[in-house]
Design an enzyme around this catalytic site. Structure first.
Site, PDB file in Angstrom:
ATOM      1  CB  THR A 153      66.979  32.484  43.630  1.00 14.82           C
ATOM      2  OG1 THR A 153      68.115  32.270  42.793  1.00 14.82           O
ATOM      3  CG2 THR A 153      65.779  32.742  42.714  1.00 14.82           C
ATOM      4  CG  ASP A 154      71.933  34.239  42.318  1.00 14.44           C
ATOM      5  OD1 ASP A 154      71.156  33.368  41.893  1.00 14.44           O
ATOM      6  OD2 ASP A 154      73.161  34.077  42.399  1.00 14.44           O
ATOM      7  CD  GLU A 155      68.740  30.640  38.676  1.00 17.33           C
ATOM      8  OE1 GLU A 155      67.916  30.605  37.749  1.00 17.33           O
ATOM      9  OE2 GLU A 155      69.463  29.695  38.986  1.00 17.33           O
ATOM     10  CE1 TYR A 177      63.836  28.069  41.454  1.00 17.33           C
ATOM     11  CE2 TYR A 177      65.674  29.238  40.445  1.00 17.33           C
ATOM     12  CZ  TYR A 177      65.013  28.777  41.572  1.00 17.33           C
ATOM     13  OH  TYR A 177      65.522  29.042  42.816  1.00 17.33           O
ATOM     14  CE  LYS A 181      62.432  31.140  44.657  1.00 22.81           C
ATOM     15  NZ  LYS A 181      61.896  30.382  45.845  1.00 22.81           N
TER      16      LYS A 181
HETATM   17  P1  NAD Z   1      65.099  21.548  47.186  1.00 20.22           P
HETATM   18  O1  NAD Z   1      64.601  21.242  45.818  1.00 20.22           O
HETATM   19  O2  NAD Z   1      66.226  20.751  47.744  1.00 20.22           O
HETATM   20  O3  NAD Z   1      63.911  21.419  48.243  1.00 20.22           O
HETATM   21  C1  NAD Z   1      62.637  21.954  48.009  1.00 20.22           C
HETATM   22  C2  NAD Z   1      61.731  21.390  49.079  1.00 20.22           C
HETATM   23  O4  NAD Z   1      60.422  21.963  48.907  1.00 20.22           O
HETATM   24  C3  NAD Z   1      61.556  19.871  48.986  1.00 20.22           C
HETATM   25  O5  NAD Z   1      61.642  19.291  50.261  1.00 20.22           O
HETATM   26  C4  NAD Z   1      60.156  19.702  48.396  1.00 20.22           C
HETATM   27  O6  NAD Z   1      59.539  18.499  48.775  1.00 20.22           O
HETATM   28  C5  NAD Z   1      59.444  20.923  48.956  1.00 20.22           C
HETATM   29  N1  NAD Z   1      58.305  21.361  48.161  1.00 20.22           N
HETATM   30  C6  NAD Z   1      58.259  21.559  46.819  1.00 20.22           C
HETATM   31  N2  NAD Z   1      57.021  21.959  46.460  1.00 20.22           N
HETATM   32  C7  NAD Z   1      56.277  22.012  47.593  1.00 20.22           C
HETATM   33  C8  NAD Z   1      54.936  22.374  47.868  1.00 20.22           C
HETATM   34  N3  NAD Z   1      54.094  22.721  46.876  1.00 20.22           N
HETATM   35  N4  NAD Z   1      54.519  22.343  49.144  1.00 20.22           N
HETATM   36  C9  NAD Z   1      55.346  21.961  50.136  1.00 20.22           C
HETATM   37  N5  NAD Z   1      56.628  21.605  49.937  1.00 20.22           N
HETATM   38  C10 NAD Z   1      57.082  21.633  48.673  1.00 20.22           C
HETATM   39  O7  NAD Z   1      65.411  23.096  47.178  1.00 20.22           O
HETATM   40  P2  NAD Z   1      66.611  23.945  47.805  1.00 20.22           P
HETATM   41  O8  NAD Z   1      67.747  23.906  46.885  1.00 20.22           O
HETATM   42  O9  NAD Z   1      66.761  23.572  49.229  1.00 20.22           O
HETATM   43  O10 NAD Z   1      65.971  25.416  47.703  1.00 20.22           O
HETATM   44  C11 NAD Z   1      65.163  25.907  48.740  1.00 20.22           C
HETATM   45  C12 NAD Z   1      64.759  27.336  48.437  1.00 20.22           C
HETATM   46  O11 NAD Z   1      65.930  28.129  48.254  1.00 20.22           O
HETATM   47  C13 NAD Z   1      63.939  27.486  47.161  1.00 20.22           C
HETATM   48  O12 NAD Z   1      62.946  28.461  47.382  1.00 20.22           O
HETATM   49  C14 NAD Z   1      64.950  27.967  46.128  1.00 20.22           C
HETATM   50  O13 NAD Z   1      64.315  28.731  45.126  1.00 20.22           O
HETATM   51  C15 NAD Z   1      65.860  28.799  46.999  1.00 20.22           C
HETATM   52  N6  NAD Z   1      67.249  28.930  46.546  1.00 20.22           N
HETATM   53  C16 NAD Z   1      67.999  27.817  46.278  1.00 20.22           C
HETATM   54  C17 NAD Z   1      69.326  27.963  45.899  1.00 20.22           C
HETATM   55  C18 NAD Z   1      70.208  26.758  45.566  1.00 20.22           C
HETATM   56  O14 NAD Z   1      71.298  26.955  45.009  1.00 20.22           O
HETATM   57  N7  NAD Z   1      69.810  25.544  45.893  1.00 20.22           N
HETATM   58  C19 NAD Z   1      69.898  29.244  45.805  1.00 20.22           C
HETATM   59  C20 NAD Z   1      69.086  30.359  46.073  1.00 20.22           C
HETATM   60  C21 NAD Z   1      67.767  30.185  46.460  1.00 20.22           C
HETATM   61  O1  DAU Z   2      71.683  30.988  41.624  1.00 22.61           O
HETATM   62  C1  DAU Z   2      70.812  30.376  42.530  1.00 22.61           C
HETATM   63  C2  DAU Z   2      70.196  29.177  41.879  1.00 22.61           C
HETATM   64  O2  DAU Z   2      71.227  28.210  41.786  1.00 22.61           O
HETATM   65  C3  DAU Z   2      69.007  28.618  42.622  1.00 22.61           C
HETATM   66  O3  DAU Z   2      67.993  29.577  42.663  1.00 22.61           O
HETATM   67  C4  DAU Z   2      68.510  27.347  41.947  1.00 22.61           C
HETATM   68  O4  DAU Z   2      67.470  26.758  42.711  1.00 22.61           O
HETATM   69  C5  DAU Z   2      69.656  26.368  41.848  1.00 22.61           C
HETATM   70  O5  DAU Z   2      69.260  25.225  41.124  1.00 22.61           O
HETATM   71  C6  DAU Z   2      70.866  27.012  41.161  1.00 22.61           C
HETATM   72  O6  DAU Z   2      70.592  27.260  39.753  1.00 22.61           O
HETATM   73  P1  DAU Z   2      71.688  26.998  38.615  1.00 22.61           P
HETATM   74  O7  DAU Z   2      70.994  26.757  37.343  1.00 22.61           O
HETATM   75  O8  DAU Z   2      72.755  28.035  38.637  1.00 22.61           O
HETATM   76  O9  DAU Z   2      72.339  25.640  39.226  1.00 22.61           O
HETATM   77  P2  DAU Z   2      72.740  24.261  38.540  1.00 22.61           P
HETATM   78  O10 DAU Z   2      73.422  23.459  39.583  1.00 22.61           O
HETATM   79  O11 DAU Z   2      71.616  23.630  37.794  1.00 22.61           O
HETATM   80  O12 DAU Z   2      73.827  24.737  37.464  1.00 22.61           O
HETATM   81  C7  DAU Z   2      75.008  25.440  37.863  1.00 22.61           C
HETATM   82  C8  DAU Z   2      75.799  25.732  36.605  1.00 22.61           C
HETATM   83  O13 DAU Z   2      76.279  24.484  36.081  1.00 22.61           O
HETATM   84  C9  DAU Z   2      74.997  26.364  35.491  1.00 22.61           C
HETATM   85  O14 DAU Z   2      75.815  27.269  34.758  1.00 22.61           O
HETATM   86  C10 DAU Z   2      74.626  25.197  34.599  1.00 22.61           C
HETATM   87  C11 DAU Z   2      75.820  24.261  34.743  1.00 22.61           C
HETATM   88  N1  DAU Z   2      75.510  22.820  34.609  1.00 22.61           N
HETATM   89  C12 DAU Z   2      74.535  22.304  35.394  1.00 22.61           C
HETATM   90  C13 DAU Z   2      74.181  20.977  35.288  1.00 22.61           C
HETATM   91  C14 DAU Z   2      73.094  20.387  36.150  1.00 22.61           C
HETATM   92  C15 DAU Z   2      76.217  22.037  33.711  1.00 22.61           C
HETATM   93  O15 DAU Z   2      77.135  22.505  33.006  1.00 22.61           O
HETATM   94  N2  DAU Z   2      75.870  20.723  33.606  1.00 22.61           N
HETATM   95  C16 DAU Z   2      74.870  20.155  34.340  1.00 22.61           C
HETATM   96  O16 DAU Z   2      74.598  18.947  34.165  1.00 22.61           O
END
Ligand code: NAD
Ligand code: DAU
Length: 373
Positions: A153-155, A177, A181
């Site tokens: 992730t970019d985080e 988190y 990562k």
């Molecule tokens: P998500 O939370 O929707 O899904 C995660 C999945 O992983 C779920 O199906 C869960 O059951 C499974 N899981 C969790 N722990 C597990 C374990 N110990 N063994 C097997 N399965 C397990 O997540 P997402 O948003 O689809 O993110 C997927 C990947 O992309 C993650 O690695 C996350 O860090 C990365 N990512 C997400 C975002 C975003 O904005 N959502 C952005 C950048 C990177």
């Molecule tokens: O940047 C990539 C990441 O993006 C992924 O690695 C993470 O898995 C994914 O959860 C996401 O992280 P963020 O913390 O950026 O996403 P989130 O949707 O939780 O929040 C987006 C922005 O919105 C952040 O600035 C926090 C704000 N927010 C979020 C929630 C849930 C609010 O203001 N209110 C809220 O209730």
């Protein structure tokens, strides 16, 4: 086994490859599985997923309902940190795509431990299994070592006040988190350097689209707005995220799997940097609501002010995102509007307890927001 794993060969990741996708029942993982199987090129996919609160077997219903795709698909419920489950699946794979993780920053602030178990120990278990298979390949007991792709992730770069992160920037995570990562990435890199494993890493930006658990900003605000419930905006709402449609994130992962150079990390940048207030304004327009629903609530501790990545390295390899936010956001809102059963299922189980813990006091302290400010 040590040494250069050599160029990516089609036998490992081309048509007909056997892919293990961990976390394939989640948001991004299920989109990746749908794309891989929809190519209908003989690719076989096994999903290993623990089915945590964020995993949903229904996200894979489309492939399981298609006889040709279902014949090339298998689902195993299990934990990537459980070597007894993970290692035999890695042994049958040409490549492993590790999408599994605990993914919500707010939950990592409430309860960090699960993030470390999956993000560090889970990654370690998968790498050990890949290493064992690489050793078998070196002994001639299998055709080639598996490729390993770590979805990150970019985080991991931490907040970026100015400019955009490039892949060589230092990792500076600031939430549990993001720290988990980054730790996972460091292990992956170490196994490449020390044991010569064929690894690649993707760093995606904030992803949105269908099937995203409603704990995250866009699905939470969409589903709350559709239901006429308050929208809890953290602080001043001027935090900036770079939005990437899930179809692009999955396609970027697939591209890096097939074209990425061993040992390299690649940013998958959305290219749409927006402050949260602007995202909220667009969501209100798409749901037909106004700012009276929005409450400014106490901020997330350690809240990263801005993420921004440079996608030039992946663009130079031949890949850029295809879906604009102008098209993707209204389509996403429409999907949540049309999938009330999916939303109800996602907002069941521990949802009410989580929501009360995360937002109860915040909403009680919340204030109205002037949307014109
Ligand atoms: P998500 O939370 O929707 O899904 C995660 C999945 O992983 C779920 O199906 C869960 O059951 C499974 N899981 C969790 N722990 C597990 C374990 N110990 N063994 C097997 N399965 C397990 O997540 P997402 O948003 O689809 O993110 C997927 C990947 O992309 C993650 O690695 C996350 O860090 C990365 N990512 C997400 C975002 C975003 O904005 N959502 C952005 C950048 C990177
Ligand atoms: O940047 C990539 C990441 O993006 C992924 O690695 C993470 O898995 C994914 O959860 C996401 O992280 P963020 O913390 O950026 O996403 P989130 O949707 O939780 O929040 C987006 C922005 O919105 C952040 O600035 C926090 C704000 N927010 C979020 C929630 C849930 C609010 O203001 N209110 C809220 O209730």
């Amino acid at each position: 086994m040590t040494g250069d794993p050599g160029p990516v060969d089609p036998g490992r990741v081309g048509p007909g490859a056997r892919l293990l996708v961990t976390g394939g029942a989640g948001f991004i993982g299920s989109e990746l599985v749908r794309q891989l199987l929809a190519r209908r090129d003989g690719t076989r996919v096994t999903v290993l997923d623990k089915l945590t609160y964020a995993g949903n077997r229904a996200n894979l219903a489309a492939v399981e309902a298609d006889p040709e795709q279902a014949a090339r698909f298998a689902f195993v419920q299990g934990d990537i940190a459980d070597a007894a489950v993970a290692a035999p699946l890695v042994a049958e794979a040409d490549a492993v795509v590790n999408v599994a993780a605990e993914t919500h920053v707010d939950r990592s602030i409430l309860d960090p431990e699960a993030f470390l178990r999956t993000g560090v120990i889970g990654v370690h278990v998968l790498l050990e299994a890949v290493r064992a298979e690489a050793d078998r390949a070196a002994r001639g007991e299998r055709a080639h070592a598996p490729r390993y792709l770590q979805v990150s992730t970019d985080e991991v770069y931490g907040e970026v006040a100015e400019g955009r992160s490039v892949e060589t920037d230092p990792l500076a995570p600031r939430s549990p988190y993001a720290a988990a990562k980054a730790a996972g990435e460091l292990l992956v890199h170490a196994y490449h350097v020390t044991f010569g494993l064929d690894v690649v890493i993707t760093r995606g930006s904030n992803t949105y689209g269908p099937h995203q658990h409603p704990e995250k900003l866009i699905p939470l605000f969409t589903t709350n707005a559709l239901a006429g419930e308050p929208l809890p905006m953290y602080g001043d709402g001027m935090q900036v995220r770079d939005w990437l449609h899930v179809s692009d994130h999955a396609a970027g992962i697939d591209f890096v799997l097939r074209h990425g150079a061993a040992g390299e990390a690649y940013n998958i940048a959305g290219g749409t940097e927006l402050p949260n207030r602007e995202v909220i304004a667009r969501l209100l327009a798409a749901t037909g609501r106004d700012w009276s629903l929005v409450r400014t609530v106490p901020d997330r501790p350690g809240h990263d002010r801005r993420y921004a990545m440079d996608g030039a390295k992946l663009a130079a390899l031949g890949w850029t995102p295809a879906t604009s936010f102008e098209v993707g956001l209204p389509a996403t809102v429409a999907w949540y509007r049309e999938h009330a059963d999916w939303v109800a299922s996602a907002k069941s189980g521990d949802w009410d307890a989580y929501y009360a813990r995360q937002y109860g006091d915040r909403l009680a302290a919340g204030r109205a927001v002037d949307g014109t400010a």
